[in-house]
Design a protein around this motif. Structure first.
Motif, PDB file in Angstrom:
ATOM      1  N   ARG A  55       0.627  -1.193  -0.041  1.00 56.23           N
ATOM      2  CA  ARG A  55       0.027   0.149   0.070  1.00 56.23           C
ATOM      3  C   ARG A  55       0.934   1.183  -0.093  1.00 56.23           C
ATOM      4  O   ARG A  55       2.126   1.153   0.158  1.00 56.23           O
ATOM      5  N   PHE A  57       0.728   4.883   2.127  1.00 61.03           N
ATOM      6  CA  PHE A  57       0.116   5.503   3.205  1.00 61.03           C
ATOM      7  C   PHE A  57       0.154   7.013   2.871  1.00 61.03           C
ATOM      8  O   PHE A  57       1.513   7.551   2.873  1.00 61.03           O
ATOM      9  N   SER A  66     -13.541  11.090  -1.067  1.00 58.04           N
ATOM     10  CA  SER A  66     -14.098   9.800  -0.164  1.00 58.04           C
ATOM     11  C   SER A  66     -14.019   8.527  -1.172  1.00 58.04           C
ATOM     12  O   SER A  66     -14.289   8.576  -2.126  1.00 58.04           O
ATOM     13  N   PRO A  67     -13.674   7.347  -0.742  1.00 52.52           N
ATOM     14  CA  PRO A  67     -13.034   7.013   0.733  1.00 52.52           C
ATOM     15  C   PRO A  67     -11.457   7.453   1.118  1.00 52.52           C
ATOM     16  O   PRO A  67     -11.284   7.061   2.339  1.00 52.52           O
ATOM     17  N   TYR A  68     -10.827   7.806   0.200  1.00 53.82           N
ATOM     18  CA  TYR A  68      -9.430   7.750   0.397  1.00 53.82           C
ATOM     19  C   TYR A  68      -8.810   8.867   1.155  1.00 53.82           C
ATOM     20  O   TYR A  68      -7.804   8.752   1.989  1.00 53.82           O
ATOM     21  N   GLU A  70     -10.492   9.389   3.910  1.00 47.18           N
ATOM     22  CA  GLU A  70     -10.643   8.838   5.255  1.00 47.18           C
ATOM     23  C   GLU A  70      -9.796   7.945   5.672  1.00 47.18           C
ATOM     24  O   GLU A  70      -9.332   7.917   6.800  1.00 47.18           O
ATOM     25  N   SER A  71      -9.310   7.214   4.685  1.00 42.12           N
ATOM     26  CA  SER A  71      -8.535   6.006   5.064  1.00 42.12           C
ATOM     27  C   SER A  71      -7.134   6.329   4.939  1.00 42.12           C
ATOM     28  O   SER A  71      -6.122   5.655   5.396  1.00 42.12           O
ATOM     29  N   ARG A  72      -6.688   7.354   4.147  1.00 42.97           N
ATOM     30  CA  ARG A  72      -5.276   8.048   3.732  1.00 42.97           C
ATOM     31  C   ARG A  72      -4.461   6.947   3.396  1.00 42.97           C
ATOM     32  O   ARG A  72      -3.472   6.605   3.795  1.00 42.97           O
ATOM     33  N   GLN A  73      -5.156   6.038   2.469  1.00 42.16           N
ATOM     34  CA  GLN A  73      -4.200   4.934   1.780  1.00 42.16           C
ATOM     35  C   GLN A  73      -4.837   4.500   0.595  1.00 42.16           C
ATOM     36  O   GLN A  73      -6.138   4.522   0.324  1.00 42.16           O
ATOM     37  N   THR A  74      -4.011   3.780  -0.226  1.00 42.85           N
ATOM     38  CA  THR A  74      -4.613   3.113  -1.280  1.00 42.85           C
ATOM     39  C   THR A  74      -3.672   1.797  -1.727  1.00 42.85           C
ATOM     40  O   THR A  74      -2.742   2.038  -0.997  1.00 42.85           O
TER      41      THR A  74
END
Length: 381
Positions: A55, A57, A66-68, A70-74
């Motif tokens: 990933r 970060f 959203s949703p990236y 909020e998650s702050r990652q791919t």
């Protein structure tokens, strides 16, 4: 064949965990740099991206949907920044849909990455851990000034990470010093207690002439264990190391000692007591048993660890064979008087253990069961 890139990424992820970056909340120091990127380069999205094995970060993110956001990652499959880390140089993409390097990247559709500019985050030790990047939702030609600005700001990100790593390192070093000071105080108290017991018991011995020699040898055994502990800077030692230090000098050719057992780590307190136990048994073997320099005996030692009653126990089997020429009637035992009293003190009162004494006529056989205070497993012998 192993992929070198995968190995580098794995090492990178391991080191980043030391820097205490991955998984943290967004912080204003990094967010301010992201805001500068967005303002100076006039882009809708700016990221401080740390690339891991599977990933990327975002230590900081500005403008993600959203949703990236909020998650702050791919997943790493969505990462343009991975190429920056891999090549250790900036990545300039004017139109992602036309660029063969990235045109199949799912981030084009999922994150709206039409144009990308990324500068490597290079730490002080030369490691590239991620990318500071600017993203446009439409195709864009990036100017040399754009790249120069981004490169300078990426250097600021690296400096911030290096400073945090140094602060963490110094705090850890201070904690280690405090821990070592407490450990040293504890070891000194243990050593003095052991010496006090040795002197107290020795003064009861009727052989005044041998008192000085025995005291020197026994206190020397305590000192040898302390010296071994000192080389570990607070870490545990193994029983095998204690045994080797006491017994090996009496078998320089390696022909009279047969010692086998797993690596069992013991803490400083137990190490002192175990060192004294082995010293007493070894001294007895040299004077009366298998290690007598005038004989051809064999000393066999076996040990293992058992877990019982919430404790770890060291089980030690000490078997001496004085050799074929030894007299069956020449019974051997642990020296009476002080030697027996000291062993009983160490085994029963300090290590809450038991001792079984046998004599086959060829030499002394003992089985000791000793309770360890702390019992992490050591490495292989």
């Amino acid at each position: 064949m192993d992929d070198p890139g995968c190995k580098q990424t794995s090492v990178r992820s391991q080191r980043l965990s030391v820097l205490d970056i991955i998984g943290e909340e967004q912080e204003p120091e990094f967010d301010r740099i992201g805001a500068l990127v967005a303002r100076l380069l006039r882009v809708p999205v700016a990221l401080v991206s740390i690339v891991e094995t599977d990933r990327q970060f975002f230590k900081s993110q500005l403008g993600l949907a959203s949703p990236y956001a909020e998650s702050r990652q791919t997943p790493v499959s969505h990462s343009f920044c991975r190429l920056v880390v891999q090549d250790r140089e900036p990545l300039v993409v004017a139109d992602s849909r036309q660029d063969d390097r990235v045109k199949d990247n799912p981030a084009i559709q999922d994150l709206g990455v039409a144009a990308y500019l990324g500068a490597p985050i290079v730490l002080g030790d030369g490691r590239v851990v991620g990318s500071l990047c600017a993203i446009e939702h439409v195709a864009r030609e990036w100017s040399p000034d754009d790249l120069a600005i981004l490169t300078e700001l990426a250097a600021l990100v690296a400096t911030e990470i290096d400073l945090r790593a140094e602060v963490k390192r110094r705090k850890s070093a201070e904690d280690d010093l405090h821990l070592m000071a407490r450990e040293l105080e504890h070891r000194v108290k243990n050593a003095f207690s052991m010496v006090q017991a040795i002197v107290s018991l020795s003064l009861r011995a009727p052989d005044v002439a041998g008192l000085r020699r025995d005291l020197i040898e026994r206190i020397g055994a305590v000192g040898a264990t302390q010296e071994l502990l000192a080389t570990r800077a607070g870490s545990d030692v193994t029983f095998a190391e204690i045994l080797k230090g006491e017994v090996a000098p009496y078998d320089p050719g390696g022909e009279r000692l047969d010692a086998v057992g797993p690596a069992i780590a013991v803490d400083a307190r137990d190490a002192v007591f175990l060192g004294m136990i082995v010293h007493e048994l070894t001294t007895n073997a040299v004077k009366h048993g298998a290690l007598n320099p005038e004989g051809q005996g064999i000393l066999s030692i076996r040990w293992n660890a058992e877990d019982e009653g919430g404790y770890r126990w060291l089980v030690l089997e000490w078997n001496e064979d004085r050799g074929a020429n030894s007299s069956p009637s020449a019974k051997q035992s642990v020296s009476s008087g002080f030697g027996t009293e000291l062993l009983d003190l160490l085994i029963k009162r300090q290590l809450f253990g038991t001792i079984e004494r046998l004599d086959s006529g060829r030499g002394l056989s003992l089985k000791l069961r000793l309770r360890l205070t702390a019992s992490p497993e050591g490495g292989a012998l």
